[in-house]
Scaffold this motif. Sequence first.
Motif, mmCIF file in Angstrom:
data_model
loop_
_atom_site.group_PDB
_atom_site.id
_atom_site.type_symbol
_atom_site.label_atom_id
_atom_site.label_comp_id
_atom_site.label_asym_id
_atom_site.label_seq_id
_atom_site.Cartn_x
_atom_site.Cartn_y
_atom_site.Cartn_z
ATOM 1 N N ARG A 223 0.854 -1.186 0.000
ATOM 2 C CA ARG A 223 0.000 0.000 0.000
ATOM 3 C C ARG A 223 0.891 1.238 0.000
ATOM 4 O O ARG A 223 1.980 1.226 0.588
ATOM 5 C CB ARG A 223 -0.901 0.032 1.243
ATOM 6 C CG ARG A 223 -1.811 -1.174 1.410
ATOM 7 C CD ARG A 223 -2.536 -1.135 2.758
ATOM 8 N NE ARG A 223 -3.335 0.077 2.880
ATOM 9 C CZ ARG A 223 -4.619 0.163 2.516
ATOM 10 N NH1 ARG A 223 -5.241 -0.912 2.018
ATOM 11 N NH2 ARG A 223 -5.288 1.292 2.656
ATOM 12 N N PRO A 224 0.465 2.331 -0.626
ATOM 13 C CA PRO A 224 1.302 3.539 -0.671
ATOM 14 C C PRO A 224 1.671 4.086 0.704
ATOM 15 O O PRO A 224 2.724 4.713 0.854
ATOM 16 C CB PRO A 224 0.421 4.538 -1.439
ATOM 17 C CG PRO A 224 -0.529 3.704 -2.222
ATOM 18 C CD PRO A 224 -0.785 2.481 -1.401
ATOM 19 N N LEU B 167 -14.085 5.562 -10.246
ATOM 20 C CA LEU B 167 -12.961 4.707 -9.885
ATOM 21 C C LEU B 167 -13.243 3.940 -8.595
ATOM 22 O O LEU B 167 -12.848 2.782 -8.451
ATOM 23 C CB LEU B 167 -11.690 5.540 -9.740
ATOM 24 C CG LEU B 167 -11.173 6.219 -11.007
ATOM 25 C CD1 LEU B 167 -9.919 7.027 -10.702
ATOM 26 C CD2 LEU B 167 -10.893 5.207 -12.105
ATOM 27 N N ARG B 168 -13.919 4.587 -7.659
ATOM 28 C CA ARG B 168 -14.231 3.911 -6.391
ATOM 29 C C ARG B 168 -15.239 2.791 -6.588
ATOM 30 O O ARG B 168 -15.331 1.887 -5.754
ATOM 31 C CB ARG B 168 -14.728 4.928 -5.370
ATOM 32 C CG ARG B 168 -13.616 5.874 -4.882
ATOM 33 C CD ARG B 168 -14.030 6.700 -3.688
ATOM 34 N NE ARG B 168 -12.922 7.539 -3.249
ATOM 35 C CZ ARG B 168 -12.814 8.850 -3.494
ATOM 36 N NH1 ARG B 168 -13.783 9.470 -4.170
ATOM 37 N NH2 ARG B 168 -11.770 9.533 -3.080
ATOM 38 N N ALA B 169 -15.996 2.829 -7.694
ATOM 39 C CA ALA B 169 -16.893 1.723 -8.001
ATOM 40 C C ALA B 169 -16.095 0.449 -8.269
ATOM 41 O O ALA B 169 -16.527 -0.666 -7.951
ATOM 42 C CB ALA B 169 -17.769 2.065 -9.203
ATOM 43 N N VAL B 170 -14.904 0.610 -8.855
ATOM 44 C CA VAL B 170 -14.009 -0.538 -9.056
ATOM 45 C C VAL B 170 -13.543 -1.061 -7.704
ATOM 46 O O VAL B 170 -13.480 -2.278 -7.467
ATOM 47 C CB VAL B 170 -12.806 -0.141 -9.931
ATOM 48 C CG1 VAL B 170 -11.834 -1.317 -10.067
ATOM 49 C CG2 VAL B 170 -13.275 0.329 -11.294
ATOM 50 N N VAL C 197 -8.123 -3.409 -4.051
ATOM 51 C CA VAL C 197 -7.848 -2.273 -4.925
ATOM 52 C C VAL C 197 -7.889 -0.985 -4.090
ATOM 53 O O VAL C 197 -8.797 -0.796 -3.271
ATOM 54 C CB VAL C 197 -8.867 -2.183 -6.083
ATOM 55 C CG1 VAL C 197 -8.670 -0.897 -6.878
ATOM 56 C CG2 VAL C 197 -8.722 -3.389 -6.993
ATOM 57 N N ILE C 198 -6.920 -0.129 -4.289
ATOM 58 C CA ILE C 198 -6.830 1.126 -3.536
ATOM 59 C C ILE C 198 -6.944 2.286 -4.501
ATOM 60 O O ILE C 198 -6.236 2.346 -5.511
ATOM 61 C CB ILE C 198 -5.493 1.216 -2.777
ATOM 62 C CG1 ILE C 198 -5.359 0.050 -1.788
ATOM 63 C CG2 ILE C 198 -5.366 2.553 -2.055
ATOM 64 C CD1 ILE C 198 -3.957 -0.094 -1.240
ATOM 65 N N ALA D 206 -4.956 7.514 -8.704
ATOM 66 C CA ALA D 206 -4.280 6.267 -9.059
ATOM 67 C C ALA D 206 -5.069 5.086 -8.521
ATOM 68 O O ALA D 206 -5.598 5.136 -7.402
ATOM 69 C CB ALA D 206 -2.864 6.251 -8.493
ATOM 70 N N LEU D 207 -5.141 4.041 -9.311
ATOM 71 C CA LEU D 207 -5.733 2.769 -8.889
ATOM 72 C C LEU D 207 -4.595 1.774 -8.670
ATOM 73 O O LEU D 207 -3.906 1.392 -9.620
ATOM 74 C CB LEU D 207 -6.693 2.239 -9.952
ATOM 75 C CG LEU D 207 -8.117 2.791 -9.969
ATOM 76 C CD1 LEU D 207 -8.833 2.339 -11.235
ATOM 77 C CD2 LEU D 207 -8.888 2.349 -8.738
#
Length: 241
Positions: free
Chosen positions: A30-31, A103-106, A113-114, A123-124
């Motif tokens: 994770r970042p 993107l948050r739907a992904v 997925v972050i 960024a994904l």
Amino acid sequence: MPLPTPPQTLLRDAALFLDFDGTLVDIAERPDAIRVEPALLGLLQTLEERLQGRLTLVSGRASADVRAWLAPLQVSVVGSHGLERDGVTVARSAALDEGLSHLRAVLARHEGVIVEEKPMGAALHYREAPAAEQECHAAAAAVAERLGMEVQPGKMVVEIKPAHGDKGTAIEALMAEPRLAGTRPVFIGDDLTDEHGFAVVRRLGGAGILVGKERETEAAFRLASVTEVHRWLTQASEVLA
């Protein structure tokens, strides 16, 4: 033909540009899980002094994020793949929040997925959900097209960002400043996002140093790992003493 190790004298009369993740610190799941060794701060401080200020970190992260990780060290930072630097302001897309929702739907469909929100993009990260790679890239492409932005792939990450800047354009702009006149640019990076920088420093008479495995690259030299980067920078700084 394999790329050679850079000579320890490469930083003489040079301006040094350093990527962050995968170059100075190992990439984490994770970042927010990276580890910054205390010795790294001392090494960067030494380089800053011996290069007489000709040291800049050029990262895909927000510049404030990099500075927070390196505190209390004070060093020049260019963030968001070259879009955040002193004297340069890039407007945030008014529709970015809508894109972030898409993107948050992904994220909701794939555990691991972050979605990392950035000042002017997002960024994904799918390092913890590799099966989501194709869907992450498709979602990023759809949002980028809708917002008039561009897609930037990386190591287990895909980003959307404004289309009018990258690490190469940032390095080129910095090299045009009077304080760097007469110096050669050296850029160390590991990811596909760093190829813009490698191409620019090569064109300006300098050299890029790829970190990690061999691949097609604009870099002239290679170091195998973050540990090797630290070792080489230490040895190169001693040459400057």
